[in-house]
Motif scaffolding. Structure first.
Motif, PDB file in Angstrom:
ATOM      1  N   ASP A   7      13.973  16.133 -10.477  1.00 42.04           N
ATOM      2  CA  ASP A   7      14.935  15.264 -11.164  1.00 42.04           C
ATOM      3  C   ASP A   7      14.751  15.271 -12.674  1.00 42.04           C
ATOM      4  N   GLY A   8      13.728  15.952 -13.170  1.00 40.02           N
ATOM      5  CA  GLY A   8      13.533  16.068 -14.614  1.00 40.02           C
ATOM      6  C   GLY A   8      13.183  14.773 -15.308  1.00 40.02           C
ATOM      7  N   GLN A   9      12.645  13.788 -14.565  1.00 43.93           N
ATOM      8  CA  GLN A   9      12.363  12.478 -15.149  1.00 43.93           C
ATOM      9  C   GLN A   9      10.874  12.179 -15.252  1.00 43.93           C
ATOM     10  N   GLY A  10      10.064  13.205 -15.222  1.00 47.51           N
ATOM     11  CA  GLY A  10       8.625  12.988 -15.292  1.00 47.51           C
ATOM     12  C   GLY A  10       8.003  13.111 -13.913  1.00 47.51           C
ATOM     13  N   ILE A  11       6.717  13.367 -13.889  1.00 45.54           N
ATOM     14  CA  ILE A  11       6.021  13.680 -12.651  1.00 45.54           C
ATOM     15  C   ILE A  11       5.643  12.402 -11.908  1.00 45.54           C
ATOM     16  N   ASP A  12       6.190  12.231 -10.722  1.00 48.02           N
ATOM     17  CA  ASP A  12       5.886  11.069  -9.879  1.00 48.02           C
ATOM     18  C   ASP A  12       6.249  11.441  -8.447  1.00 48.02           C
ATOM     19  N   SER A  13       5.324  11.287  -7.526  1.00 48.78           N
ATOM     20  CA  SER A  13       5.570  11.672  -6.134  1.00 48.78           C
ATOM     21  C   SER A  13       5.235  10.525  -5.196  1.00 48.78           C
ATOM     22  N   ASN A  14       6.126  10.273  -4.233  1.00 51.21           N
ATOM     23  CA  ASN A  14       5.885   9.236  -3.233  1.00 51.21           C
ATOM     24  C   ASN A  14       6.666   9.563  -1.958  1.00 51.21           C
ATOM     25  N   PRO A  15       6.142  10.451  -1.104  1.00 56.09           N
ATOM     26  CA  PRO A  15       6.840  10.786   0.150  1.00 56.09           C
ATOM     27  C   PRO A  15       6.992   9.556   1.046  1.00 56.09           C
ATOM     28  N   THR A  16       8.217   9.341   1.548  1.00 52.93           N
ATOM     29  CA  THR A  16       8.494   8.127   2.321  1.00 52.93           C
ATOM     30  C   THR A  16       9.130   8.365   3.678  1.00 52.93           C
ATOM     31  N   SER A  17       9.578   9.587   3.983  1.00 46.26           N
ATOM     32  CA  SER A  17      10.310   9.793   5.237  1.00 46.26           C
ATOM     33  C   SER A  17      10.273  11.251   5.641  1.00 46.26           C
ATOM     34  N   VAL A  18      10.242  11.505   6.953  1.00 43.65           N
ATOM     35  CA  VAL A  18      10.307  12.861   7.488  1.00 43.65           C
ATOM     36  C   VAL A  18      11.226  12.868   8.700  1.00 43.65           C
ATOM     37  N   GLU A  19      12.003  13.940   8.861  1.00 35.70           N
ATOM     38  CA  GLU A  19      12.929  14.063   9.987  1.00 35.70           C
ATOM     39  C   GLU A  19      13.032  15.532  10.372  1.00 35.70           C
ATOM     40  N   ILE A  20      13.084  15.786  11.673  1.00 34.98           N
ATOM     41  CA  ILE A  20      13.267  17.142  12.192  1.00 34.98           C
ATOM     42  C   ILE A  20      14.717  17.273  12.640  1.00 34.98           C
ATOM     43  N   VAL A  21      15.464  18.168  12.022  1.00 38.61           N
ATOM     44  CA  VAL A  21      16.882  18.358  12.331  1.00 38.61           C
ATOM     45  C   VAL A  21      17.130  19.851  12.537  1.00 38.61           C
ATOM     46  N   GLY A  22      17.606  20.199  13.711  1.00 39.26           N
ATOM     47  CA  GLY A  22      17.892  21.595  13.991  1.00 39.26           C
ATOM     48  C   GLY A  22      16.666  22.484  13.865  1.00 39.26           C
ATOM     49  N   GLY A  23      15.494  21.932  14.214  1.00 40.51           N
ATOM     50  CA  GLY A  23      14.263  22.690  14.121  1.00 40.51           C
ATOM     51  C   GLY A  23      13.708  22.821  12.717  1.00 40.51           C
ATOM     52  N   GLY A  45       3.883  16.719  21.749  1.00 40.24           N
ATOM     53  CA  GLY A  45       2.848  15.894  21.144  1.00 40.24           C
ATOM     54  C   GLY A  45       2.469  16.275  19.742  1.00 40.24           C
ATOM     55  N   THR A  46       3.024  17.363  19.202  1.00 37.56           N
ATOM     56  CA  THR A  46       2.776  17.675  17.801  1.00 37.56           C
ATOM     57  C   THR A  46       3.555  16.701  16.922  1.00 37.56           C
ATOM     58  N   TYR A  47       3.027  16.455  15.737  1.00 41.61           N
ATOM     59  CA  TYR A  47       3.666  15.452  14.883  1.00 41.61           C
ATOM     60  C   TYR A  47       3.665  15.893  13.431  1.00 41.61           C
ATOM     61  N   LEU A  48       4.594  15.296  12.676  1.00 42.45           N
ATOM     62  CA  LEU A  48       4.642  15.384  11.225  1.00 42.45           C
ATOM     63  C   LEU A  48       4.465  13.970  10.691  1.00 42.45           C
ATOM     64  N   ALA A  62       0.816  -1.216   0.000  1.00 40.91           N
ATOM     65  CA  ALA A  62       0.000   0.000   0.000  1.00 40.91           C
ATOM     66  C   ALA A  62       0.846   1.261   0.000  1.00 40.91           C
ATOM     67  N   SER A  63       0.218   2.364  -0.457  1.00 38.79           N
ATOM     68  CA  SER A  63       0.743   3.710  -0.266  1.00 38.79           C
ATOM     69  C   SER A  63      -0.175   4.414   0.719  1.00 38.79           C
ATOM     70  N   GLY A  64       0.413   5.097   1.676  1.00 37.55           N
ATOM     71  CA  GLY A  64      -0.357   5.783   2.709  1.00 37.55           C
ATOM     72  C   GLY A  64       0.614   6.322   3.742  1.00 37.55           C
ATOM     73  N   PRO A  65       0.250   6.342   5.026  1.00 32.80           N
ATOM     74  CA  PRO A  65       1.183   6.806   6.054  1.00 32.80           C
ATOM     75  C   PRO A  65       2.521   6.083   5.946  1.00 32.80           C
ATOM     76  N   SER A  66       3.606   6.857   5.860  1.00 32.29           N
ATOM     77  CA  SER A  66       4.914   6.249   5.602  1.00 32.29           C
ATOM     78  C   SER A  66       5.956   6.562   6.669  1.00 32.29           C
ATOM     79  N   ASP A  67       5.815   7.669   7.395  1.00 28.37           N
ATOM     80  CA  ASP A  67       6.780   7.992   8.447  1.00 28.37           C
ATOM     81  C   ASP A  67       6.164   9.043   9.362  1.00 28.37           C
ATOM     82  N   ILE A  68       6.602   9.042  10.627  1.00 24.85           N
ATOM     83  CA  ILE A  68       6.081   9.997  11.598  1.00 24.85           C
ATOM     84  C   ILE A  68       7.214  10.467  12.507  1.00 24.85           C
ATOM     85  N   ALA A  69       7.183  11.748  12.816  1.00 28.20           N
ATOM     86  CA  ALA A  69       8.101  12.338  13.790  1.00 28.20           C
ATOM     87  C   ALA A  69       7.256  13.074  14.811  1.00 28.20           C
TER      88      ALA A  69
END
Length: 333
Positions: A139-155, A86-89, A74-81
């Motif tokens: 990347d200039g290779q055509g339109i395709d999106s699939n977010p897979t990860s999120v990280e909070i670094v230095g705010g 208690g706030t989250y991304l 599946a594609s859906g929720p992929s990562d959480i920070a």
């Protein structure tokens, strides 16, 4: 630590020690559309599970999900920070051209975005990564999106869009490109004559902050998914990425423990070697910087995906492309 999960992907610890797992869900009855891997159908089956005191509880439910028959991959929720307050991304994968979202019900249009909220409430869209891909195509290779990860670094909030082959920064509704991971040439598989080279995409999968303040990015690699050709990149925003480690295969998860980096190989033999209808077998590795050989901490894991570290243990999601039988295992490191 947990079982019965639906396509569990990345996981992370909150400052209070709770462990959160993003579950991509099992799709639903539709509407349906053509995704990167064939027809997928929409449902509100994505979720986030929390493990507290050894007890697993779904704390966010009815999140959008797309999946093929049987809910596999599946594609859906992929990562959480999760922050101390208690706030989250939460990243939501898509695996398609962002234009396809217009054919889906309203909640499905959160796919390809970062949700921002406060647990246990549902979040709203904090940044539309798929729209950034549609507008800029980094990347200039055509339109395709699939977010897979999120990280909070230095705010600052950093996100991987695997479909865009890019590391992005999210600040409010603004999305900007930090780094693009380019194609490279690799040998063709034997069943694609004539012999020679072919382009292979990077397909970055996860981003973590390092003890040196840099960002570290793993790559799955695209077709033909050759063994030993995945890398881990070190990224300092404003500078070109550099290779931190090589000799890896289909990496989907990264986590630091102090100055030591751990990685998950989703398929240690390479995805092209997995027989049709079967799931890959992967490994948890301790990474040696600059080397092409690394220490196997645990092998023979069923489709492992994400990793989080706490104390002397690594926590790894397993059966990361499976509906209803995914889990989290605890491994001494």
């Amino acid at each position: 630590m947990a079982d019965g999960l639906n396509n569990p992907r990345q996981l992370s610890f909150a400052p209070n020690g709770d462990l959160y797992i993003a579950e991509a869900g099992t799709g639903g009855v539709g509407p349906c559309l053509d995704g990167d891997e064939g027809e997928v159908c929409y449902g509100r089956t994505g979720s986030v599970t929390r493990i507290r005191g050894g007890v697993a509880t779904r704390v966010l439910t009815r999140l959008p999900s797309l999946a093929g028959a049987g809910g596999f991959g599946a594609s859906g929720p992929s990562d959480i920070a999760v922050r101390r307050n208690g706030t989250y991304l939460l990243t939501l994968g898509l695996g398609s051209d962002p234009a396809t979202r217009a054919t889906l019900p309203g909640p499905a249009r959160q796919l390809g975005t970062v949700l921002v909220g406060t647990l246990p409430a549902a979040g709203g869209v904090g940044g539309d990564l798929a729209a950034h891909e549609a507008a800029d195509d980094p990347d200039g290779q055509g339109i395709d999106s699939n977010p897979t990860s999120v990280e909070i670094v230095g705010g600052k909030n950093y996100v991987i869009d695997a479909g865009a082959n890019a590391l992005l920064r999210q600040s409010g509704s603004a999305i900007s490109t930090v780094s693009v991971f380019e194609n490279r040439m690799v040998p063709k598989p034997p069943f694609l004559p004539p012999p020679g080279l072919m382009p292979m995409q990077s397909v970055p999968t996860t981003v973590v902050g390092g003890p040196d303040g840099a960002l570290y990015v793993s790559e799955l690699t695209g077709f033909p998914f050759p063994a030993g050709e995945a890398r881990i990149w070190r990224v300092v925003p404003g500078s070109a990425p550099t290779v931190y480690a090589s000799g890896l295969t289909n990496v989907t998860g990264l986590a630091f423990a102090g100055r030591t980096l751990y990685a998950v190989e989703f398929s240690s033999a390479g995805l092209l070697t997995v027989p049709e209808g079967e799931v890959p077998t992967g490994s948890l590795l301790r990474i040696t910087p600059g080397a092409s050989r690394h220490t196997v901490i645990a092998g023979g894991l069923t489709a492992p995906y994400g990793v989080a570290i706490r104390g002397g243990s690594a926590y790894v999601t397993t059966c990361g492309l499976c509906a209803g039988i995914g889990g989290v295992v605890k491994i001494g490191r």
